[in-house]
Motif scaffolding. Sequence first.
Motif, PDB file in Angstrom:
ATOM      1  N   THR A  73       4.366  23.217  -6.622  1.00 43.59           N
ATOM      2  CA  THR A  73       5.551  23.046  -5.796  1.00 43.59           C
ATOM      3  C   THR A  73       5.184  22.571  -4.383  1.00 43.59           C
ATOM      4  O   THR A  73       4.021  22.575  -3.999  1.00 43.59           O
ATOM      5  CB  THR A  73       6.305  24.377  -5.675  1.00 43.59           C
ATOM      6  OG1 THR A  73       5.415  25.349  -5.090  1.00 43.59           O
ATOM      7  CG2 THR A  73       6.750  24.890  -7.042  1.00 43.59           C
ATOM      8  N   LYS A  74       6.213  22.176  -3.626  1.00 45.00           N
ATOM      9  CA  LYS A  74       6.052  21.771  -2.212  1.00 45.00           C
ATOM     10  C   LYS A  74       5.098  20.592  -2.071  1.00 45.00           C
ATOM     11  O   LYS A  74       4.334  20.498  -1.105  1.00 45.00           O
ATOM     12  CB  LYS A  74       5.585  22.958  -1.363  1.00 45.00           C
ATOM     13  CG  LYS A  74       6.455  24.203  -1.542  1.00 45.00           C
ATOM     14  CD  LYS A  74       6.015  25.347  -0.645  1.00 45.00           C
ATOM     15  CE  LYS A  74       6.821  26.613  -0.946  1.00 45.00           C
ATOM     16  NZ  LYS A  74       6.511  27.742  -0.063  1.00 45.00           N
ATOM     17  N   GLN A  75       5.155  19.685  -3.044  1.00 46.34           N
ATOM     18  CA  GLN A  75       4.273  18.517  -3.035  1.00 46.34           C
ATOM     19  C   GLN A  75       4.446  17.705  -1.753  1.00 46.34           C
ATOM     20  O   GLN A  75       3.480  17.160  -1.216  1.00 46.34           O
ATOM     21  CB  GLN A  75       4.573  17.639  -4.262  1.00 46.34           C
ATOM     22  CG  GLN A  75       3.685  16.409  -4.378  1.00 46.34           C
ATOM     23  CD  GLN A  75       4.129  15.503  -5.519  1.00 46.34           C
ATOM     24  OE1 GLN A  75       5.295  15.511  -5.888  1.00 46.34           O
ATOM     25  NE2 GLN A  75       3.213  14.753  -6.080  1.00 46.34           N
ATOM     26  N   ASP A  76       5.674  17.648  -1.253  1.00 47.04           N
ATOM     27  CA  ASP A  76       5.943  16.862  -0.047  1.00 47.04           C
ATOM     28  C   ASP A  76       5.210  17.409   1.176  1.00 47.04           C
ATOM     29  O   ASP A  76       4.899  16.652   2.104  1.00 47.04           O
ATOM     30  CB  ASP A  76       7.448  16.840   0.240  1.00 47.04           C
ATOM     31  CG  ASP A  76       8.052  18.242   0.364  1.00 47.04           C
ATOM     32  OD1 ASP A  76       7.738  19.083  -0.490  1.00 47.04           O
ATOM     33  OD2 ASP A  76       8.838  18.466   1.304  1.00 47.04           O
ATOM     34  N   SER A  79       1.236  16.170   0.891  1.00 47.53           N
ATOM     35  CA  SER A  79       0.913  14.783   0.554  1.00 47.53           C
ATOM     36  C   SER A  79       0.151  14.097   1.687  1.00 47.53           C
ATOM     37  O   SER A  79       0.561  14.151   2.846  1.00 47.53           O
ATOM     38  CB  SER A  79       2.207  14.016   0.260  1.00 47.53           C
ATOM     39  OG  SER A  79       1.920  12.675  -0.071  1.00 47.53           O
ATOM     40  N   ASP A 105       8.658  18.446  -5.862  1.00 49.32           N
ATOM     41  CA  ASP A 105       9.301  18.675  -4.571  1.00 49.32           C
ATOM     42  C   ASP A 105      10.746  19.010  -4.915  1.00 49.32           C
ATOM     43  O   ASP A 105      11.484  18.149  -5.407  1.00 49.32           O
ATOM     44  CB  ASP A 105       9.207  17.407  -3.705  1.00 49.32           C
ATOM     45  CG  ASP A 105      10.147  17.436  -2.510  1.00 49.32           C
ATOM     46  OD1 ASP A 105      10.686  18.508  -2.188  1.00 49.32           O
ATOM     47  OD2 ASP A 105      10.336  16.362  -1.890  1.00 49.32           O
ATOM     48  N   ASP A 108      13.628  16.679  -4.158  1.00 49.55           N
ATOM     49  CA  ASP A 108      13.629  15.339  -4.762  1.00 49.55           C
ATOM     50  C   ASP A 108      14.153  15.449  -6.197  1.00 49.55           C
ATOM     51  O   ASP A 108      13.492  16.019  -7.064  1.00 49.55           O
ATOM     52  CB  ASP A 108      12.204  14.783  -4.744  1.00 49.55           C
ATOM     53  CG  ASP A 108      12.096  13.411  -5.394  1.00 49.55           C
ATOM     54  OD1 ASP A 108      13.138  12.842  -5.781  1.00 49.55           O
ATOM     55  OD2 ASP A 108      10.960  12.914  -5.537  1.00 49.55           O
ATOM     56  N   SER A 111      11.968  14.311  -9.069  1.00 48.37           N
ATOM     57  CA  SER A 111      10.883  15.255  -9.324  1.00 48.37           C
ATOM     58  C   SER A 111      11.387  16.444 -10.143  1.00 48.37           C
ATOM     59  O   SER A 111      10.729  16.902 -11.080  1.00 48.37           O
ATOM     60  CB  SER A 111      10.305  15.736  -7.982  1.00 48.37           C
ATOM     61  OG  SER A 111       9.403  16.788  -8.164  1.00 48.37           O
ATOM     62  N   ARG A 294       1.238  17.056   7.322  1.00 48.59           N
ATOM     63  CA  ARG A 294       1.431  17.410   5.911  1.00 48.59           C
ATOM     64  C   ARG A 294       0.090  17.212   5.209  1.00 48.59           C
ATOM     65  O   ARG A 294      -0.260  16.088   4.846  1.00 48.59           O
ATOM     66  CB  ARG A 294       2.529  16.544   5.285  1.00 48.59           C
ATOM     67  CG  ARG A 294       3.897  16.793   5.923  1.00 48.59           C
ATOM     68  CD  ARG A 294       4.936  15.746   5.515  1.00 48.59           C
ATOM     69  NE  ARG A 294       6.215  16.023   6.158  1.00 48.59           N
ATOM     70  CZ  ARG A 294       7.279  16.556   5.562  1.00 48.59           C
ATOM     71  NH1 ARG A 294       7.216  16.850   4.279  1.00 48.59           N
ATOM     72  NH2 ARG A 294       8.381  16.779   6.222  1.00 48.59           N
TER      73      ARG A 294
END
Length: 342
Positions: A73-76, A79, A105, A108, A111, A294
């Motif tokens: 989770t929380k890929q954004d 990145s 994310d 998104d 996603s 990030r």
Amino acid sequence: MASFVPRRVFPTLDSLPRSYFLGHHRAGLNKMKTMLTYIDLVIECRDYRVPLTSRNPLFEENLAGRERLIVYTKQDLGSEGRQQDRSRERLIQEWQRPSSVLFSDHKDKSSVRKVLNFARDHASAKDSLMGSRMMIVGMPNVGKSSLLNALRQVGVHKGKAAHTGAQPGVTRKIGTTVKIIEGDEINEGVYLMDTPGVFVPYVPNAESMLKLALCGSVKDTIIAPTTSADYLLYQMNIYDPEIYADYASPTNDIMEFLSAVAQKTGRLQKGGTPDVDASALWMIQRWRNGLLGRFMLDHVTEGNLEREHRDSEGLGSSLNYARRADKDMRRQRSKEKYLNAG
């Protein structure tokens, strides 16, 4: 700027707490085990920023026997550029075989649909008139409830079903099942069950504890805010000290940094003294929200993946080891306090 050299090693903090394994974590895990009979798929969430450190061996050991989908989770928030991300994600997928892996994310929709499509395909393969029951698990505050709400909103266009919050421990009990995919003439649809976050019994590495604290997996009162902020400063300096240029000049000195932040943001006590704790918590929260760079805290390499797996083998079930380690640490602290008093 050219003369600034960031720290390459963070000082070892042996006195740092090494666990956050609470009573409701143990109770929640025990309850999950009893409900496995009714579960077709376990969706395990981990934090993309700490893909190694947010792995909890307790789930593999206690929820074995069910197919697992691992969602980072929380890929954004982690990145660092798609080419670098893809290379790292391929390593993670290889590391987790035979479990399936997705990166998400929750803000998104495309996603979120990937997770929904996986759940739909899994349910279709099961081919049950009763539909499919799934369980979402993970460490505290890795985004389980946020993902569940997003799956529900995108899947069946309904509002929040799970509470979320900035601090861990919002979900303390296993919730009721929530529909995330509508049924049809063949089955009832897909239902997902929220669960409380479960911490590891013992964190052998002090730096791992700091990473989990920074990502919000332990309450901000467990580790001194200035200590967590110092670790954040260390990581920001490695990534790019320019990301905090609005608040302070590049520095390795946490008190210098926090004093500058306090002056810049007006976080001052009586007499104009910088409120360093308030400034530390403010900066940490800004990083958690993606407003101070990030980037990832774990370095994903083949060597690190192998080392993490080796170091955590047997750790999940070794509650006795955790108790012994905690007792040894408290005994050592008492000894040091006695020697210092003398």
